[in-house]
Design a protein around this motif. Structure first.
Motif, short mmCIF file in Angstrom:
data_model
loop_
_atom_site.label_atom_id
_atom_site.label_comp_id
_atom_site.label_asym_id
_atom_site.label_seq_id
_atom_site.Cartn_x
_atom_site.Cartn_y
_atom_site.Cartn_z
N SER A 135 -56.22 22.22 -14.59
CA SER A 135 -56.68 21.67 -15.87
C SER A 135 -56.56 22.66 -17.02
O SER A 135 -57.14 22.45 -18.08
CB SER A 135 -58.13 21.22 -15.72
N LYS A 136 -55.81 23.73 -16.84
CA LYS A 136 -55.68 24.73 -17.89
C LYS A 136 -55.11 24.11 -19.16
O LYS A 136 -54.21 23.28 -19.10
CB LYS A 136 -54.80 25.90 -17.42
N THR A 137 -55.66 24.49 -20.28
CA THR A 137 -55.34 24.03 -21.65
C THR A 137 -55.82 22.62 -21.94
O THR A 137 -55.66 22.15 -23.06
CB THR A 137 -53.84 24.13 -22.01
N LYS A 138 -56.40 21.93 -20.96
CA LYS A 138 -56.79 20.54 -21.17
C LYS A 138 -58.24 20.45 -21.63
O LYS A 138 -59.09 21.23 -21.20
CB LYS A 138 -56.60 19.74 -19.88
N PRO A 139 -58.54 19.48 -22.50
CA PRO A 139 -59.91 19.35 -23.02
C PRO A 139 -60.87 18.81 -21.97
O PRO A 139 -60.46 18.18 -20.99
CB PRO A 139 -59.74 18.35 -24.17
N VAL A 140 -62.15 19.03 -22.21
CA VAL A 140 -63.19 18.62 -21.28
C VAL A 140 -63.13 17.11 -21.00
O VAL A 140 -63.38 16.67 -19.87
CB VAL A 140 -64.58 19.02 -21.83
N ALA A 141 -62.78 16.32 -22.00
CA ALA A 141 -62.71 14.86 -21.81
C ALA A 141 -61.74 14.49 -20.69
O ALA A 141 -62.01 13.58 -19.91
CB ALA A 141 -62.29 14.18 -23.11
N ASP A 142 -60.63 15.21 -20.59
CA ASP A 142 -59.65 14.93 -19.53
C ASP A 142 -60.22 15.29 -18.16
O ASP A 142 -60.02 14.57 -17.18
CB ASP A 142 -58.36 15.72 -19.78
N LEU A 143 -60.89 16.43 -18.09
CA LEU A 143 -61.50 16.85 -16.83
C LEU A 143 -62.60 15.88 -16.41
O LEU A 143 -62.72 15.55 -15.22
CB LEU A 143 -62.07 18.26 -16.93
N GLN A 144 -63.37 15.42 -17.38
CA GLN A 144 -64.44 14.47 -17.08
C GLN A 144 -63.87 13.17 -16.53
O GLN A 144 -64.43 12.57 -15.61
CB GLN A 144 -65.27 14.20 -18.33
N GLU A 145 -62.74 12.74 -17.08
CA GLU A 145 -62.11 11.51 -16.58
C GLU A 145 -61.67 11.69 -15.12
O GLU A 145 -61.86 10.80 -14.29
CB GLU A 145 -60.91 11.12 -17.45
N ALA A 146 -61.08 12.86 -14.83
CA ALA A 146 -60.67 13.15 -13.45
C ALA A 146 -61.89 13.22 -12.54
O ALA A 146 -61.87 12.72 -11.41
CB ALA A 146 -59.89 14.46 -13.41
N TYR A 147 -62.95 13.84 -13.03
CA TYR A 147 -64.20 13.95 -12.27
C TYR A 147 -64.75 12.56 -11.95
O TYR A 147 -65.15 12.27 -10.81
CB TYR A 147 -65.22 14.77 -13.06
N ASP A 148 -64.77 11.69 -12.96
CA ASP A 148 -65.30 10.35 -12.78
C ASP A 148 -64.48 9.54 -11.77
O ASP A 148 -64.98 8.59 -11.17
CB ASP A 148 -65.35 9.61 -14.11
N ALA A 149 -63.21 9.94 -11.60
CA ALA A 149 -62.34 9.27 -10.62
C ALA A 149 -62.49 9.87 -9.22
O ALA A 149 -61.82 9.44 -8.29
CB ALA A 149 -60.89 9.37 -11.07
N GLY A 150 -63.35 10.87 -9.09
CA GLY A 150 -63.62 11.44 -7.77
C GLY A 150 -63.14 12.85 -7.54
O GLY A 150 -63.35 13.42 -6.47
N GLN A 151 -62.47 13.46 -8.53
CA GLN A 151 -61.95 14.81 -8.36
C GLN A 151 -63.07 15.83 -8.51
O GLN A 151 -63.86 15.76 -9.46
CB GLN A 151 -60.84 15.09 -9.37
N ARG A 152 -63.14 16.79 -7.58
CA ARG A 152 -64.20 17.79 -7.64
C ARG A 152 -63.68 19.23 -7.65
O ARG A 152 -64.47 20.17 -7.82
CB ARG A 152 -65.15 17.62 -6.44
N VAL A 153 -62.39 19.42 -7.47
CA VAL A 153 -61.81 20.77 -7.44
C VAL A 153 -60.86 20.93 -8.61
O VAL A 153 -59.90 20.17 -8.75
CB VAL A 153 -61.07 21.04 -6.11
N PHE A 154 -61.14 21.91 -9.47
CA PHE A 154 -60.31 22.14 -10.65
C PHE A 154 -59.84 23.59 -10.68
O PHE A 154 -60.59 24.51 -10.31
CB PHE A 154 -61.10 21.83 -11.93
#
Length: 226
Positions: free
Chosen positions: A24-43
């Motif tokens: 997730s380097k260079t990506k905003p928190v909103a993008d990470l949160q979307e991935a998290y909400d889809a079940g992703q836990r490792v960044f």
């Protein structure tokens, strides 16, 4: 496809024994949160400051992986929360990680970075150096780190035969090291362009960024707000 759709597809298609690190380097928190909400836990991040800023505002059950080259003087900034450091390429770095982990009463997991690519820009140690490091008294005395596997980056090339050979070399190195150190279990190799080949060659952890989040915007690398 959206970020969440790509995450769900990868979770469905990747073998169960393979861990997905969403780079997730260079990506905003909103993008990470979307991935998290889809079940992703490792960044995975490659800049310690950026990772620390994201850690501050995102859910605390995320497993943060430092996948970039690590400067010893920066370890202290992630020692409180980082779960796995991929790019360990020296005993000096291991000692610093151990020192900083001890301050936080933690054990930090580490991967030894093995140089498998022909490119001079890639960091890493040789198989022989890794074997010597693991067998050294100085390494075995470190109580706040745990070496759990190896990491490698293939040459950036369209020559799949070369990439396959380099992945195979890392698997061979892992097998050799694991024969002496049964605690080793992770082979981190493979990125967006070659992760399927890496899995065929034995990878148990893939680092996928652009296939999930799209092309990176390095002009806003420090922008972590939604």
């Amino acid at each position: 496809m959206s970020i969440s759709e790509k995450i769900k597809e990868l979770h469905t298609t990747l073998p169960k024994h393979v861990t997905l690190v969403a780079v997730s380097k260079t990506k905003p928190v909103a993008d990470l949160q979307e991935a998290y909400d889809a079940g992703q836990r490792v960044f995975g991040e490659n800049k310690i400051q950026e990772m620390a800023e994201k850690w501050e505002v995102l859910p605390k059950d995320i497993s943060w992986h430092m996948i970039g080259h690590v400067q010893r003087n920066k370890v202290k900034y992630m020692a409180a929360f980082v779960d796995l450091i991929h790019g360990v390429d020296s005993l000096k770095l291991l000692k610093e990680i151990d020192k900083q982990a001890k301050k936080h009463h933690r054990i930090i997991k580490c991967l030894l970075q093995i140089k498998i690519a022909e490119e001079d820009s890639k960091f890493g140690m040789s198989s022989a150096d890794a074997s010597s490091l693991l067998a050294s008294a100085e390494c075995t005395q470190l109580e706040n780190i745990q070496i759990v596997g190896v990491m490698g980056m293939a040459t950036f090339t369209d020559d799949t035969t070369q990439v396959q050979k380099e992945f195979n070399n890392l698997k061979t190195t892992f097998d050799h090291l694991q024969a002496q150190h049964a605690s080793l279990e992770i082979i981190s190799m493979g990125m967006s362009g070659d992760y399927e080949l890496a899995i065929k060659e034995g990878s148990t952890m893939v680092r996928i960024g652009s296939s999930i989040f799209g092309a990176r915007n390095y002009t806003s690398a420090s922008q972590v707000n939604p």
